[in-house]
Write an enzyme that holds these catalytic residues in place. Sequence first.
Site, PDB file in Angstrom:
ATOM      1  N   HIS A  11       0.806  -1.236   0.000  1.00 53.83           N
ATOM      2  CA  HIS A  11       0.000   0.000   0.000  1.00 53.83           C
ATOM      3  C   HIS A  11       0.837   1.283   0.000  1.00 53.83           C
ATOM      4  CE1 HIS A  11      -2.930  -2.975   0.659  1.00 53.83           C
ATOM      5  NE2 HIS A  11      -2.532  -3.231   1.885  1.00 53.83           N
ATOM      6  N   CYS A  42      -6.418  -6.716   4.962  1.00 50.26           N
ATOM      7  CA  CYS A  42      -7.609  -6.320   5.725  1.00 50.26           C
ATOM      8  C   CYS A  42      -8.820  -7.195   5.382  1.00 50.26           C
ATOM      9  CB  CYS A  42      -7.950  -4.868   5.426  1.00 50.26           C
ATOM     10  SG  CYS A  42      -6.513  -3.835   5.135  1.00 50.26           S
TER      11      CYS A  42
END
Length: 443
Positions: A11, A42
């Site tokens: 990310h 996640c």
Amino acid sequence: MTKTVIIGTNHAGLAAANAILDNSEQEVVMIERNENFSYLSCGTALWVGQQIDSVDGLFYTNREDFEAKGAKVRTQTNVDNIDFEAKIVYATTSQGENVTEDYDKLVLATGSIPISPKVPGRELENITFMKHYEEGQKIDQLFEHKDIENVAVIGAGYIGVEMAEAAKRRDKNVLLFDALDRSLPSYYDAWFTDDMDKNLANHGIELHYGELVKEYKGTNKVEQIVTEKGEYEVDLVINAIGFLPNNQLAKDHLELFTNGAYLVDRHQQTSDPDVYAVGDCATVYSNALQATTYIALASNALRTGMVAGENIVGNAVESPGVQGSNGISIFGYHMVSTGYSVESAAKFDLNVKYTDIEDTQKPEFMKENDNVKLRIVYEATSRRIVGAQMSSTTSDISMAIHMFSLAIEHQVTVDELGKLDLFFLPHFNQPYNYINKAALAAE
Ligand SMILES: Cc1cc2nc3c(=O)[nH]c(=O)nc-3n(C[C@H](O)[C@H](O)[C@H](O)COP(=O)(O)OP(=O)(O)OC[C@H]3O[C@@H](n4cnc5c(N)ncnc54)[C@H](O)[C@@H]3O)c2cc1C
Ligand SMILES: NC(=O)c1ccc[n+]([C@@H]2O[C@H](COP(=O)([O-])OP(=O)(O)OC[C@H]3O[C@@H](n4cnc5c(N)ncnc54)[C@H](O)[C@@H]3O)[C@@H](O)[C@H]2O)c1
């Protein structure tokens, strides 16, 4: 033309690459040891807990997107060493080929590494972490096996609680351990986690809190875990006791924070002006604490990556700082928090007070309604808000926590929320919103 090398393309690295490529013609080289990138860990618990149909949606971009913007992308390439004087990165491909890249600017986006409990037997099979896609795959496959009946999850933090739910959804006997006396102790006060723990227990998860694992036993595969309180039969262990920043490449060159994270300023610049650090390997500025700290979150990774990228292309952007806002949703019970809880504030020597409310989301005459709990934490002297926690069976609370995040960033006092204009419509909330009510009740 400035050449930037980015090490690590999850990310944070991806956000930095996008910020450079979208705002300049500069040269970008992206180096990643894994084959895939942009894995949203996640969503792992949703995937292995079979709440979503496929893992595919958990990858939000791919190398072609970056190559199309002009980046050179090297995957399955591990960076071994960096010569910070000569500004050269040394790496090795999975085929064993040595590659070098010189740079003008370097972005370290090497993320974090799960902490391994230092106990005997940790090398046994069927003991895993849950960080990368490959570990999710392994857990998913093991959950398919009938002989994997008893799953121990070590650490009742975010990953542990989410993986405990996932294992239960796959019909396993789940034992959840934590060194402390409750779940999610870093994010919520006991007023909230007591409800979460009831929720977990009501769904059949065996809670073993205040119980440290001393040993894993077995011949090849793990068969038992031993704590100071007992011995338990287990077929699979998922270790989730937290992360440490991955500082391997530059720990001897850069200034570090107390936990080893690369110390950065609000431009994401390290102690070497040509080196930026972003995401889980770097520090963040906490607005609640008004100091530098460490908070490993995908949301922070994205923002810090953007800030570094924009600075590299010449826009002197400062990070607004973070609140560490986070949320969790387990068997339909939602909890969200931002800033510090009363308990975590004490650890950072923040002298705080708090105000609580338990109320219904909507007026009583509404047929469909949910209970909401809210705690606002504020500094005792200045009365500025430094944290908020909420829980409910309605996910509607998530937007309220965003407002608290902004309040912390802008040093709003609890008293300013008492008469804040919050709209009323019975479908959503009460004429006098619980946020107003809690703020008015603040001592
Ligand atoms: C199961 C799980 C659930 C999570 N859920 C949430 C959530 O709901 N919300 C949230 O905000 N956060 C969540 N997180 C945390 C979040 O995933 C991390 O904060 C985020 O991944 C950090 O991104 P990053 O890019 O900084 O680092 P990482 O994701 O750790 O990526 C670092 C990358 O660098 C590469 N790399 C490292 N060293 C080298 C090297 N020497 N050479 C080449 N490449 C290298 C690695 O292969 C990796 O791809 C979760 C984490 C896990 C594990
Ligand atoms: N929903 C989300 O936002 C989300 C989800 C997953 C992960 N994350 C982030 O990823 C990072 C890692 O998550 P995590 O769950 O590994 O860490 P965590 O810090 O959330 O939880 C670690 C837990 O392990 C316990 N612990 C520590 N040492 C122990 C030991 N020796 N034995 C037993 N228990 C022990 C701690 O008390 C704590 O409850 C965190 O920064 C977290 O915020 C966020």
